[in-house]
Scaffold this motif. Structure first.
Motif: not given
Length: 677
Positions: A379-383, A656-662
């Motif tokens: 899961g992306k949220p877990a990572c 580099r940015a990661v949004d709330v959806f991964g």
């Protein structure tokens, strides 16, 4: 008449062995699964009073990669010499753990990653079991909360795991346990954390895989105090789970005997005497007629038994004083539990792995106890939670990696092992409404055409086992201009993209080029019979997300050895909301936030002040929930100000940015000594 699960167990184990054997046989092939290093994380969360240059650990880590993250010679920070050998690097891996283990077993000699067959001292896993869960992710944004359905990777795994209840669960688990056994060292062991619903079935298959003679013990973790409020119907209150412990080779496995403190009553009842120095002791008969004193301050305590009652659930009232552990992850385990497991079964500086990483408790505790670690999750949220947690704990530098070729492996499972990349390209072209070009002009079977309103459009379907980047775009443009007399425009359909794809598109500045994203749930939707015909006309290929930053400032002060960088976020445009697994109501709420405050979608961002174009080394990070920078749990700090060692000439600064959806986005700029963009 359907067969019982007990009758199916031999076949489940046999099929699992076949899956594992195919993977093990593929380790020597050139098509073996690999890991893509997405980020070399040198934890330094945004805190203005902390300067990472003064942290010896980070400086040493930078020096250790002077010779290159994977062994090749490349410049890095400072002038430290390259090491004689590639040092160990802890790893956080995003993707299916079956593929992660295959990559770890194979290793990658050119990159300096050793094969870890027989190299892990302790594996702890807590495989989730709840077939009724919907696995939705709650995403909190300023003024709104969204519910997101699983990503394509998560849907693919969950659908397979629960398609046939417990039998499917065991089908998932068996090949993974076999690979874990291959990863364990000669003195290693595995701890399987499991609930009462399936503990007996898991014990049966684990006996078969590890050998009944290698069964070490079963721990009963009594994690809470029963209460009537948790009772359901006519069931007793559930208040325990199990830890099934197996050794790779029983009798040779590492084990450290642990002790619990004596209770006050035990001390009062047994240590009843006091010597002239005030030391409590008791007198015990060692042998007939021979006594010696056992002093309380020299006693280790009560040997740990197979029933643990002193470690409570993280969110129980017993843990009020340990709120710093909480991540909001539903199945998070307390650090005290993992501390006991690791201390009991992993030697100093040993290697611990957790292939169902969840909230990252195993990695966080291993880090604190000085063990090396590997953790992974689908899961992306877990990572994202794990990466933030490790940064927050000021962990040693670690790699954030992803599975290479994941979409390709998923496609093979969806469309059959005889699947070829060209088959999927043909499906994409059909769903886009493009007619395939003749085979003599289209040997890769990935080109199609659309003619509408007098405009001739070439459609290029990229491969699912690569990152679409600048090289692909240039190739597509060359074909647009030369193939079959040329075309008016070209559309590139991509699955996965290089983080700097937005910058590449801007650099080409070609209005006759369009880059679109393949829907992330397409493979899952294609699994249903007859789905291709039903999907025609209903699949949306979406536009890309991209990041923009303000002018980067690079300033020299009185100290000639250091300089200051100032980097600010300017704008973020999310991947088209249609490509995210949201219902209409949640999509409308998301669109409102995008219009009102686009930077509120950023979950995490980091800066590499000397990007080499290959491996992103983050030396400054901020993320939602880090209150050191701005005190706002739902927003990141939008400006980074930090010091780096001075160097002559221009620097290539990458953000580099990661949004709330991964989803990831990246932009890099070359900056002079006192320059901006």
């Amino acid at each position: 008449m359907s067969r019982s699960l007990l009758e199916q167990l031999p076949e489940i184990v046999a099929r699992g062995r076949q899956v594992a054997e195919r993977i093990l046989e593929s380790l020597e092939s050139r098509h073996r699964v690999g890991l893509q290093s997405r980020e070399w994380v040198l934890p330094s969360k945004d805190a203005r009073e902390a300067d990472w240059i003064r942290a010896d650990l980070r400086q040493d880590a930078l020096a250790s990669v002077q010779g290159g993250l994977f062994g090749e010679v490349r410049p890095s920070f400072g002038d430290a010499a390259a090491p004689d050998r590639t040092p160990w690097r802890n790893r956080l891996i995003y993707g299916d753990n079956l593929l992660a283990m295959a990559a770890l077993l194979a290793g990658d000699p050119p990159s300096g990653m050793p094969a870890l067959r027989g190299g892990i001292d302790l594996i702890y896993i807590d495989p989730p079991f709840d077939s009724r869960a919907d696995y939705r992710t709650r995403v909190s944004l300023p003024g709104v909360e969204l519910e997101q359905r699983p990503t394509v990777l998560e849907q693919f795994a969950y659908c397979d795991t629960w398609s046939d209840g417990t039998a499917s669960y065991l089908e998932m688990l068996v090949p993974r346990l076999i690979l874990m056994r291959e990863l364990l060292s000669k003195s290693g062991s595995i701890c399987i954390h499991i609930g009462m619903q399936v503990s007996h079935y898991v014990k049966a298959v684990a006996d078969e895989i590890f050998g009944k003679a290698n069964f070490n013990t079963e721990i009963v973790w009594s994690y809470g105090t029963p209460s009537g409020g948790r009772a359901a119907g006519n069931k007793m209150v559930k208040a325990h789970e199990y830890l099934l412990w197996y050794a790779k080779n029983y009798g040779e496995h590492f084990h450290r005997k642990e002790y619990l403190p004596y209770s006050e009553k035990y001390i009062e009842d047994r240590f009843t005497e006091v010597d002239g120095h005030g030391r409590r002791y008791r007198t015990r008969e060692r042998e007939k007629g021979c006594f010696e004193r056992q002093y309380l301050d020299e006693s280790k305590g009560v040997p740990l038994s197979t029933v643990w009652t002193d470690v409570k659930q993280l969110y129980a009232h017993h843990y009020i004083k340990r709120k710093n552990e909480e991540t909001g992850y539903d199945t998070q385990k307390p650090e005290a539990l993992l501390e006991r497991v690791i201390n009991s079964a992993c030697p100093e500086n040993g290697l611990v792995a957790d292939f169902f990483g969840g909230s990252g408790t195993t990695a966080a505790v291993a880090e604190r106890l000085g063990r090396r670690w590997i953790t992974s999750d689908l899961g992306k949220p877990a990572c994202m939670i794990m990466r933030k947690r490790l940064i927050d704990r000021n962990a040693r530098p670690f790699l954030y990696q992803a599975i290479g070729d994941y979409q390709l492996e998923s496609a093979k499972n969806t469309l059959g092992r005889s699947f070829r990349i060209g088959d999927l390209a043909q499906i994409l072209l059909s769903l886009f409404g493009a007619r395939p070009l003749p085979e003599e002009d289209n040997p890769a079977r990935n080109l199609g055409s659309v003619v509408a309103g007098g405009v001739r459009t070439l459609v290029y379907a990229d491969s699912p086992n690569k990152l679409t980047g600048a090289a692909t775009l240039k190739k597509a443009l060359a074909q647009r201009d030369s193939l079959l007399g040329g075309w008016d425009r070209v559309v590139v359909l991509g699955w996965n993209f290089e983080p700097n794809i937005g910058e590449s598109i801007d650099g080409l500045n070609d209005p006759a080029l369009e880059v679109l994203v393949v829907p992330p749930d397409l493979l899952d939707r294609l699994k249903k019979k007859g789905s291709l015909e039903r999907l025609r006309g209903h699949v949306r290929f979406s536009s890309l997300q991209y990041l923009k930053i303000g002018p980067v400032q690079r300033l020299r002060g009185a100290d000639a050895q250091a300089e200051t960088l100032r980097v600010a976020l300017a704008n973020y445009v999310l991947l088209s909301p249609e490509a995210i697994n949201l219902d209409d109501a949640n999509r409308a709420r998301l669109q409102a936030v995008m219009n009102r405050e686009p930077l509120a979608l950023i979950e995490y961002w980091a800066v590499d002040p000397d990007y080499d174009g290959e491996v992103f080394r983050s030396v400054w990070q901020d993320y939602r929930g880090n209150l050191d920078g701005d005190g706002d749990p739902l927003r990141v700090t939008t400006e980074a100000v930090f010091s780096v060692p001075a160097r002559p000439g221009p620097r290539r600064v990458c953000v580099r940015a990661v949004d709330v959806f991964g989803f990831e986005a990246e932009v890099s700029v070359e900056v002079g000594v006192e320059g901006g963009r």
